[in-house]
Design a protein around this motif. Structure first.
Motif, PDB file in Angstrom:
ATOM      1  N   TYR A 382       8.125  20.444 -12.493  1.00 24.57           N
ATOM      2  CA  TYR A 382       8.939  21.248 -11.571  1.00 24.57           C
ATOM      3  C   TYR A 382       8.051  21.952 -10.551  1.00 24.57           C
ATOM      4  CZ  TYR A 382      12.234  20.502 -15.396  1.00 24.57           C
ATOM      5  OH  TYR A 382      13.009  19.924 -16.361  1.00 24.57           O
ATOM      6  N   HIS A 383       6.900  22.404 -10.990  1.00 21.68           N
ATOM      7  CA  HIS A 383       5.975  23.058 -10.064  1.00 21.68           C
ATOM      8  C   HIS A 383       5.440  22.056  -9.042  1.00 21.68           C
ATOM      9  CE1 HIS A 383       3.270  26.169  -8.681  1.00 21.68           C
ATOM     10  NE2 HIS A 383       2.244  25.340  -8.785  1.00 21.68           N
ATOM     11  N   GLN A 384       5.078  20.865  -9.498  1.00 21.17           N
ATOM     12  CA  GLN A 384       4.568  19.841  -8.591  1.00 21.17           C
ATOM     13  C   GLN A 384       5.629  19.437  -7.576  1.00 21.17           C
ATOM     14  OE1 GLN A 384       3.476  17.009 -11.601  1.00 21.17           O
ATOM     15  NE2 GLN A 384       1.676  18.176 -12.224  1.00 21.17           N
ATOM     16  N   TYR A 385       6.865  19.293  -8.039  1.00 17.17           N
ATOM     17  CA  TYR A 385       7.950  18.947  -7.121  1.00 17.17           C
ATOM     18  C   TYR A 385       8.193  20.087  -6.135  1.00 17.17           C
ATOM     19  CZ  TYR A 385      12.553  17.616  -5.404  1.00 17.17           C
ATOM     20  OH  TYR A 385      13.618  17.305  -4.582  1.00 17.17           O
ATOM     21  N   GLY A 386       8.128  21.336  -6.613  1.00 17.86           N
ATOM     22  CA  GLY A 386       8.307  22.478  -5.727  1.00 17.86           C
ATOM     23  C   GLY A 386       7.208  22.584  -4.686  1.00 17.86           C
ATOM     24  N   LEU A 387       5.979  22.246  -5.072  1.00 18.04           N
ATOM     25  CA  LEU A 387       4.895  22.249  -4.093  1.00 18.04           C
ATOM     26  C   LEU A 387       5.146  21.226  -2.994  1.00 18.04           C
ATOM     27  CD1 LEU A 387       1.748  22.556  -6.412  1.00 18.04           C
ATOM     28  CD2 LEU A 387       2.694  24.315  -4.902  1.00 18.04           C
ATOM     29  N   LEU A 388       5.895  20.174  -3.302  1.00 15.25           N
ATOM     30  CA  LEU A 388       6.251  19.174  -2.297  1.00 15.25           C
ATOM     31  C   LEU A 388       7.406  19.636  -1.413  1.00 15.25           C
ATOM     32  CD1 LEU A 388       6.271  15.636  -3.969  1.00 15.25           C
ATOM     33  CD2 LEU A 388       4.805  16.432  -2.112  1.00 15.25           C
ATOM     34  N   THR A 389       8.538  19.927  -2.033  1.00 13.29           N
ATOM     35  CA  THR A 389       9.784  20.116  -1.279  1.00 13.29           C
ATOM     36  C   THR A 389      10.172  21.576  -1.108  1.00 13.29           C
ATOM     37  OG1 THR A 389      11.186  19.962  -3.258  1.00 13.29           O
ATOM     38  CG2 THR A 389      10.616  17.898  -2.141  1.00 13.29           C
ATOM     39  N   GLY A 390       9.375  22.483  -1.647  1.00 17.96           N
ATOM     40  CA  GLY A 390       9.690  23.899  -1.533  1.00 17.96           C
ATOM     41  C   GLY A 390      10.423  24.402  -2.761  1.00 17.96           C
ATOM     42  N   PHE A 391      10.380  25.708  -2.923  1.00 15.66           N
ATOM     43  CA  PHE A 391      11.022  26.343  -4.070  1.00 15.66           C
ATOM     44  C   PHE A 391      12.330  27.007  -3.655  1.00 15.66           C
ATOM     45  CE2 PHE A 391       6.420  26.405  -5.007  1.00 15.66           C
ATOM     46  CZ  PHE A 391       6.429  25.668  -6.183  1.00 15.66           C
ATOM     47  N   THR A 392      13.144  27.321  -4.642  1.00 16.37           N
ATOM     48  CA  THR A 392      14.403  28.010  -4.393  1.00 16.37           C
ATOM     49  C   THR A 392      14.151  29.302  -3.631  1.00 16.37           C
ATOM     50  OG1 THR A 392      15.493  27.101  -6.353  1.00 16.37           O
ATOM     51  CG2 THR A 392      16.326  29.194  -5.518  1.00 16.37           C
ATOM     52  N   ALA A 393      14.876  29.493  -2.545  1.00 17.04           N
ATOM     53  CA  ALA A 393      14.747  30.729  -1.786  1.00 17.04           C
ATOM     54  C   ALA A 393      15.180  31.908  -2.646  1.00 17.04           C
ATOM     55  CB  ALA A 393      15.593  30.660  -0.520  1.00 17.04           C
ATOM     56  N   LEU A 394      14.410  32.991  -2.625  1.00 11.40           N
ATOM     57  CA  LEU A 394      14.791  34.181  -3.372  1.00 11.40           C
ATOM     58  C   LEU A 394      16.028  34.781  -2.728  1.00 11.40           C
ATOM     59  CD1 LEU A 394      14.118  36.152  -5.664  1.00 11.40           C
ATOM     60  CD2 LEU A 394      12.764  37.464  -4.015  1.00 11.40           C
ATOM     61  N   PRO A 395      17.172  34.784  -3.429  1.00 17.01           N
ATOM     62  CA  PRO A 395      18.407  35.247  -2.797  1.00 17.01           C
ATOM     63  C   PRO A 395      18.476  36.768  -2.766  1.00 17.01           C
ATOM     64  CG  PRO A 395      18.832  34.610  -5.064  1.00 17.01           C
ATOM     65  CD  PRO A 395      17.378  34.308  -4.806  1.00 17.01           C
TER      66      PRO A 395
END
Length: 964
Positions: A382-395
């Protein structure tokens, strides 16, 4: 007169079409609107290609091979040319050149790309001569925001003998922990970890790229020598469906690749589908599908459950999981995509006794652009994928509260009455929503003045009560003279165009409409301008946004969408970018809201999405229905979205279509309290169903469920904060906390919730008053409400009377709560905290707490509080310590919350023999110490002891300790 009558007929026909869809949402009324694989020529042809390869087995001679003379490795990139053997127009053998790159990124992810060598010698009929790149190659541009810098530390580990045999080995990743092995013929790319293959590309030789060729003379197509080796030439250059014809001016350009996960029996992801969490096989058999999973964003009324059919969004991310091991892949392609899944028999010699999962990815156009993430565990993936496509915006904090919506709240008086009733019945909520009827004749950026004469005043009244207003704005713009939004859009040529380059017009809620082309930077700027306070409502403090119909939905279009040969900015066809369009619209709206109020954290809900959409806001699962089957399917859907990077996800509580029974509505609220996005919503023809209308005892039960959500908001918000920097989702599958228990991998009717350690099992059966909940590990579990203890792997029987939500608290976690009732989340921001500590088998527990102002961007400048709580069994001390990053200062923010305190500590499972006879604890903070009284509830009837410290007088800021 004839033209006017024709237009009138089209208007009536389109409206009737929509009415029929909404009135008869039965299975047969939906399927015929959307293609099957057999009806999609590129899917059918690639499936036939796979069947041919499968039938030949080891004798299969793929026409694709790497030209070893072209291969070179430098700077973290292995590149060369793949040759595809074909017949030319004379029937002579020749090759198509397909340049490839295998890029090893600094993050440890590997990227495999295959393109077609550009052809500039033959302009494409009907297209501007400026087009030189035939294949769309910009999907990663929209989805990927991470660093794609190659890793200079990757090394070539190929021996001379291997190189002579056309084999290349590259070691890469952290400490060169991973290895890629590339074989020239048969073409194969395998990725290893710990010396074992984890992901293999083209293991079955199914790679296929429709190469560029001139359109043959229709009268001679069956005799064309260059087509002799094609299995199926039907519809390659023109295709009709549902009364619409796709002209395919560039001809066939599909791509396909098979991906094998050796030794992995379970794969997950590729949302959006209303199906099981562990994806089924798609080649038939008991309990399996006969159709591939499809990723093609469509507006589908009352979608089917337990189906591989396309839905509103598409994230081509797949995770494979086996005992203690996890990997992931991301297929960066925004075109119509079909995915076949089969499970091979165990191969003890190669992969042990476990089945392997074999997948086949087929897209209509674009390039092969595959990212491989080698884990080794789910959190790493999940971290590797987030480094690619970005992480959930802090709402913002209010976005995590409860939302009240229906199609439609009809007037300002209606809004005021609903708002007042929430207070009357003492039910908290944070936002009320307006659907399309608030506009003047479905013209966005307008207000129906007869019903909403003073929208600014309405929002000010809500703001005084710390509540928000959300309004809907869709991408279709009514085509009407004098409507400035349309006239500016049209004059600026900012809309999607037809294949001939004219403005594309179709039908949606306003009637004849144009669709903004948010791939165009000027269109995005135009969109920002529409949101300026002076243009659209002058009040901005509590104004939030909802994007719907952005698949895009076109009522009279093929498959209820835009034609595939329509054109976007850069003269790319809609077929190339279809699944990305909704994300670009979502992004444009988020940017417009930021421009409108740069200090305010925006909230934008979307229905259509693509990889990376998690950066812009929230998503919901679309037009569900008020039935138990739809309630049941929510949990696997939320799990699928969540592990694919989209944590901020929910479903319409109560069901959009139809009228839920009071029991169904109540159980849905009890489940919805644990949806990351928590909204009640209903269709315009459904009965009003605000919580107080259910009557007793249902209203009280719904109130309790919503209040439970607000009680847990500190922990929920903390989980969102973690998702915003490492990608671990809010709704968590069993394997995230129990990666060794393969029996739990398929369980998708329960989940772990955020940072709390709470194991939630929604009741989804009518009349159920008990349930079986599965404990996946050897940890202690406590009934959240009465402290009954459960232990041992396996199913446990829980009573679930109507007033109870089945929840077990996993030992070892500290839950942070706010227990005081308030009208909204914002009003809770300075309330004291309660810590609920569930001890593990060793008597330890830990938990994290994150807090900021909940509304602005100040947290990016260090204005936040981040604490770690830990209870240590060795000295029986509860400690609070800072988790602020080194060098980050939060002093200015801490001054604004210096009165926030811990008002209660609840310690569950503590051995009370360790307590002093005085029954007090000692607290320490700021070099001071004092005593605090405690209350002890002793063990009885299978329950554990509970020690409660009331008002320990410690502040949330600063380090402190409490000695038990």
């Amino acid at each position: 007169m004839v033209m006017a009558n024709s237009l009138k007929f089209v208007t009536v026909a389109c409206c009737l079409f929509v009415v029929l869809l909404m009135a008869y949402p039965v299975e047969s009324a939906k399927r015929y609107l959307f293609k099957t694989c057999e009806q999609s020529s590129f899917c059918r042809r690639n499936r036939e290609y796979a069947d041919l390869a499968q039938s030949k087995g080891a004798a299969w001679d793929s026409p694709y091979a790497i030209d070893s003379s072209t291969v070179q490795f430098d700077g973290g990139v292995l590149q060369g040319t793949i040759l595809k053997s074909i017949l030319d127009s004379k029937g002579d053998p020749t090759n198509v050149e397909l340049p490839f790159q295998l890029v090893f990124l600094e993050s440890g992810t590997a990227r495999f790309m295959v393109d077609e060598k550009q052809r500039t010698d033959s302009p494409i009929s009907g297209f501007p001569e400026s087009i030189t790149q035939r294949r769309y190659n910009e999907a990663s541009k929209w989805a990927v925001t991470g660093d794609l810098t190659p890793d200079d530390n990757a090394i070539d580990a190929t021996t001379d003998n291997e190189r002579k045999d056309g084999v290349y080995k590259i070691k890469f990743g952290p400490d060169r922990y991973f290895e890629a092995v590339v074989e020239s013929k048969p073409l194969r790319v395998a990725f290893y970890r710990d010396g074992e293959p984890q992901v293999i590309l083209n293991d079955r030789g199914l790679i296929n790229m429709d190469h560029w060729r001139a359109k043959p003379d229709p009268s001679q197509i069956n005799d064309d020598p260059s087509l002799k080796n094609e299995l199926d030439i039907k519809d390659m250059w023109e295709e009709s469906f549902g009364g619409s014809t796709d002209t395919k001016p560039k001809g066939p350009e599909s791509i396909a690749l098979d991906v094998t996960f050796p030794g992995y029996e379970h794969v997950f992801g590729i949302p959006e589908h209303a199906d099981k969490f562990s994806l089924r096989e798609t080649r038939g058999g008991e309990g399996n599908h006969n159709e591939p999973y499809r990723l093609f964003n469509v507006d589908i009324f009352e979608y089917e459950v337990n189906s591989p059919m396309a839905m509103y969004g598409a994230i081509p991310f797949m995770q494979a999981q086996k005992k203690k091991s996890s990997v992931g892949i991301f297929w960066a392609n925004g075109a119509d995509t079909w995915i076949d899944i089969v499970k091979s028999k165990p191969n003890e010699q190669s992969f042990g006794v476990k089945k392997s999962t074999e997948t086949h990815w087929i897209s209509e156009s674009g390039i092969i652009d595959m990212y491989v993430m080698l884990g080794p565990d789910p959190t790493s993936v999940y971290h590797q994928y987030g480094l690619l496509t970005g992480f959930t915006a802090l709402p913002p904090i209010y976005a995590v509260g409860y939302h009240q919506c229906r199609w439609n709240y009809n007037s300002e008086d209606d809004v005021a009455e609903v708002d007042a009733n929430f207070d009357k019945y003492e039910i908290p909520y944070d936002a009320i929503w307006l659907d399309i009827e608030y506009t003047e004749n479905k013209k966005y950026f307008t207000w129906l003045k007869s019903m909403f004469p003073t929208p600014e005043k309405m929002m000010q009244n809500l703001d005084k009560r710390k509540r928000k207003l959300v309004v809907i704005i869709d991408p279709h713009i009514k085509k009407e003279a004098g409507y400035k939004t349309y006239e500016t859009l049209s004059k600026g040529e900012l809309a999607i165009k037809t294949s001939e380059g004219q403005e594309y017009n179709g039908w949606c809620w306003p009637g004849e409409s144009a669709w903004i082309d948010t791939f165009n930077p000027k269109a995005a700027d135009f969109w920002k301008d529409q949101y300026k306070p002076g243009k659209f409502c002058g009040y901005e403090n509590n104004f939030l946004m909802w994007n719907d119909m952005n698949e895009p939905s076109v009522f009279n279009g093929p498959e209820v969408s835009a034609p595939r040969d329509a054109l976007h900015y850069g003269n790319w066809e809609h077929r190339d970018v279809h699944n990305i369009y909704g994300a670009t619209y979502h992004n444009a709206t988020q940017q417009a809201m930021l421009a409108r109020n740069p200090r305010q954290r925006p909230f934008v809900l979307t229905r259509s999405f693509f990889a990376g959409s998690q950066r812009y806001g929230a998503v919901w699962t679309g037009d569900n229905a008020a039935s138990w089957d739809y309630l049941k399917i929510v949990t696997p859907m939320l799990l699928s979205h969540s592990i694919a990077g989209f944590s901020f996800v929910g479903a319409d509580v109560g069901g959009f279509f139809g009228n839920p029974t009071p029991e169904l509505l109540t159980r849905w609220y009890q489940a919805g309290a644990f949806y990351p996005f928590f909204r009640g919503h209903a269709h315009i023809e459904s009965k009003r169903r605000e919580p107080w209308l259910a009557g007793e005892p249902y209203t009280s039960l719904i109130r309790n469920a919503i209040r439970l959500r607000y009680q847990l908001l500190p922990s929920v918000y903390t989980a969102f904060h973690r998702a915003s920097f490492d990608g671990v989702p809010i709704v968590r599958p069993m394997f995230l906390l129990a990666p060794e228990n393969e029996e739990a991998f398929e369980i998708d009717d329960q989940f772990f919730f955020g940072e709390t350690g709470l194991l939630v099992k929604p009741i989804v059966e009518e009349g159920a008053r008990s349930t079986e909940i599965y404990i996946p590990d050897d940890e202690l579990y406590y009934d959240y409400f009465d402290e009954t203890i459960y232990e041992g792997i396996g199913y446990k029987h829980l009573d679930a009377p109507f007033e109870k939500i089945p929840i077990l608290a996993r030992g070892g976690h500290i839950i942070v709560r706010r227990d005081r009732y308030r009208r909204s989340a914002t009003l809770m921001s300075h309330d004291p905290l309660t810590l609920v500590i569930h001890l593990d088998r060793s008597g330890n527990a830990g938990g994290v707490f994150y807090m900021d102002d909940g509304e602005t961007m100040a947290y990016n400048r260090g204005a936040f509080l981040h604490r770690f709580f830990m209870f240590n069994a060795q000295d029986n001390i509860l400690r609070s310590r800072s988790m602020q990053p080194s060098g980050a200062s939060s002093r200015s923010y801490e001054k604004t919350i210096d009165e926030v305190r811990i008002e209660k500590i609840i310690l569950v499972g503590f051995n009370t023999d360790k307590l002093k006879s005085a029954r007090t604890v000692e607290a320490f903070q700021d070099k001071k110490s004092w005593s605090a009284d405690i209350h002890v509830a002793e063990t009885s009837d299978g329950k554990v002891s509970v020690v409660t410290v009331r008002d320990p007088k410690v502040l949330v800021i600063g380090d402190w300790s409490i000695q038990f």
